[in-house]
Motif scaffolding. Structure first.
Motif: not given
Length: 110
Positions: A7-18, A81-84, A94-98
């Motif tokens: 949750x904290x990572x996501x709120x900071x604007x990151x995604x977990x690659x692996x 924003x860099x995650x394919x 994000x809804x606009x990318x769905x």
């Protein structure tokens, strides 16, 4: 705790690659439950790829004497924003990318 970290990572604007987790110790043996551990951690991280490995220290130190275990975890974080888009879990998109229709396996659940 892992879900809160996600949750904290996501709120900071990151995604977990692996995620890679290395368990160091003589006991318990990790191999019999490795797949279960990977599945549980992956689910807690919203489907991020998790690998678990184990090793011993050949009798050295507290882990080698069987007095404890150690674990080292490493995660690859990427700015969202860099995650394919095709790799992004639907629940994080994000809804606009769905897209109007997602490929099989990426459909949101629930």
């Amino acid at each position: 705790m892992l879900s809160e970290t996600f949750r904290l990572v996501s709120e900071a604007g990151f995604v977990i690659g692996n995620v890679a987790v290395h368990v160091i110790g003589n006991r318990p043996r990790v191999a019999p439950r490795r797949a279960e551990a990977e599945k549980v951690m992956s689910e807690a991280l919203s489907g991020a790829s998790v690998s678990v490995s184990a090793t011993t220290t050949d009798g050295l130190g507290l882990t080698g004497r069987g007095e404890g275990i150690a674990a080292i975890a490493t995660a690859l974080l990427m700015p969202a924003e860099l995650m394919p888009v095709e790799l992004m879990p639907a629940e994080l998109m994000p809804a606009e990318l769905m897209p109007a229709e997602l490929p099989a396996g990426l459909m949101p659940t629930g």
